[in-house]
Design a protein around this motif. Structure first.
Motif, short mmCIF file in Angstrom:
data_model
loop_
_atom_site.label_atom_id
_atom_site.label_comp_id
_atom_site.label_asym_id
_atom_site.label_seq_id
_atom_site.Cartn_x
_atom_site.Cartn_y
_atom_site.Cartn_z
N ASP A 149 0.84 -1.20 0.00
CA ASP A 149 0.00 0.00 0.00
C ASP A 149 0.87 1.25 0.00
OD1 ASP A 149 -2.55 -1.22 0.05
OD2 ASP A 149 -2.30 -1.67 2.19
N ALA A 169 -3.19 6.47 -5.00
CA ALA A 169 -3.08 5.35 -4.08
C ALA A 169 -2.99 4.04 -4.87
CB ALA A 169 -4.29 5.30 -3.14
N ALA A 174 -6.32 -0.15 -2.07
CA ALA A 174 -6.84 0.81 -3.04
C ALA A 174 -7.54 0.07 -4.17
CB ALA A 174 -5.71 1.68 -3.59
N TRP A 177 -6.99 0.21 -8.36
CA TRP A 177 -5.85 1.08 -8.68
C TRP A 177 -5.17 0.70 -10.00
CZ3 TRP A 177 -0.95 -0.81 -9.40
CH2 TRP A 177 -0.70 -2.11 -8.94
#
Length: 273
Positions: A149, A169, A174, A177
């Motif tokens: 992360d 992020a 997330a 992403w």
């Protein structure tokens, strides 16, 4: 681990810049090198591995009126996991650039290693007559691994008014992403923010056959504008990456954002002087 570092640059009255304050604590060690063209240069040298889970790091940068400072790093920063139950690691940068000052922020990449939990926060305060080139690069994992992360937040004010609020992020916390709405599967992403009274509203066009590139730059890289290098527009090349240029309201500024298949290609797309 907690560490604080600070660098202050002032005009020397002779067209150059001197460092009036330069102090750091491991792993944020600061080293100055010879100035070029009146621009003082400072490198961040990692005095320990990391950042590791639980680390709290702060770097303060101040550029006085008429001074010019370049801040880089000697190597990529690899965010690593800490002990089980450790808090997220945090790297904060607070930069202040006074009227007539120039700051080039050009560190090496941040690599979000598997299992990390890292937050990188930058807050920049620019006077109305300040110039800025601010580059951020994030690599999602080391070779062959998925990232942990990582959150990269950038806040820039210009002349006392908000200019940019940006956050990226990646990692297990997330959702989406890597999907088409964020990185589209590209493992490398970054941005280059240019601020200054002569920053153009768009990227420089590619020159025609036989045309000269920007002064002192190889073909296809960019042209100089007010001491900053304006990247040339480049379409995506089929490697899973893309490039976008955005002129910002609220100031003479533009933001170049890119994704790429690797760190080398990303750097090419975010090249500056």
């Amino acid at each position: 681990m907690r560490a604080r570092a600070r660098v202050v640059a002032r005009a020397d009255g002779r067209g150059g810049t001197r460092l009036t304050e330069l102090r750091g604590e491991s792993p944020l060690l600061l080293r100055s090198t010879a100035a070029e063209g009146g621009v003082a240069t400072v490198y961040v040298v990692g005095g320990a591995a990391g950042p590791l889970g639980g680390d709290d790091l702060l770097l303060e940068v101040e550029v006085g009126p008429g001074a010019a400072l370049r801040v880089g790093s000697v190597a990529a920063s690899v965010a690593l996991p800490g002990r089980p139950g450790a808090a997220a690691s945090r790297m904060r940068v607070h930069a202040v650039v006074h009227d007539g000052g120039t700051l080039h922020w050009v560190p090496e990449q941040l690599v979000a290693a598997a299992g990390c939990d890292h937050v990188a926060e930058s807050r920049v305060e620019l006077a109305a007559g300040a110039r800025l080139a601010w580059r951020d690069e994030l690599i999602c994992g080391r070779y062959g691994e998925s990232p942990g992360d990582a959150v990269v937040r950038t806040s820039v004010d210009h002349g006392g008014r908000p200019l940019l609020r940006q956050s990226t992020a990646v990692g297990p916390s997330a959702p989406g992403w890597a999907g088409p709405a964020v990185l589209g599967g590209a493992p490398a992403t970054g941005s280059l923010l240019l601020v200054g009274p002569d920053v153009p509203p768009g990227p420089a066009a590619q020159p025609g056959p036989g045309a000269a590139p920007g002064v002192g730059m190889p073909p296809g890289v960019g042209v100089r504008s007010g001491g900053l290098l304006v990247p040339r527009a480049r379409p995506a090349t089929g490697d899973g990456g893309a490039v976008a240029w955005l002129a910002l309201a609220g100031g003479p500024a533009a933001l170049l954002t890119a994704t790429a298949a690797d760190a080398h290609t990303l750097r090419e797309r975010l090249t500056l002087a």
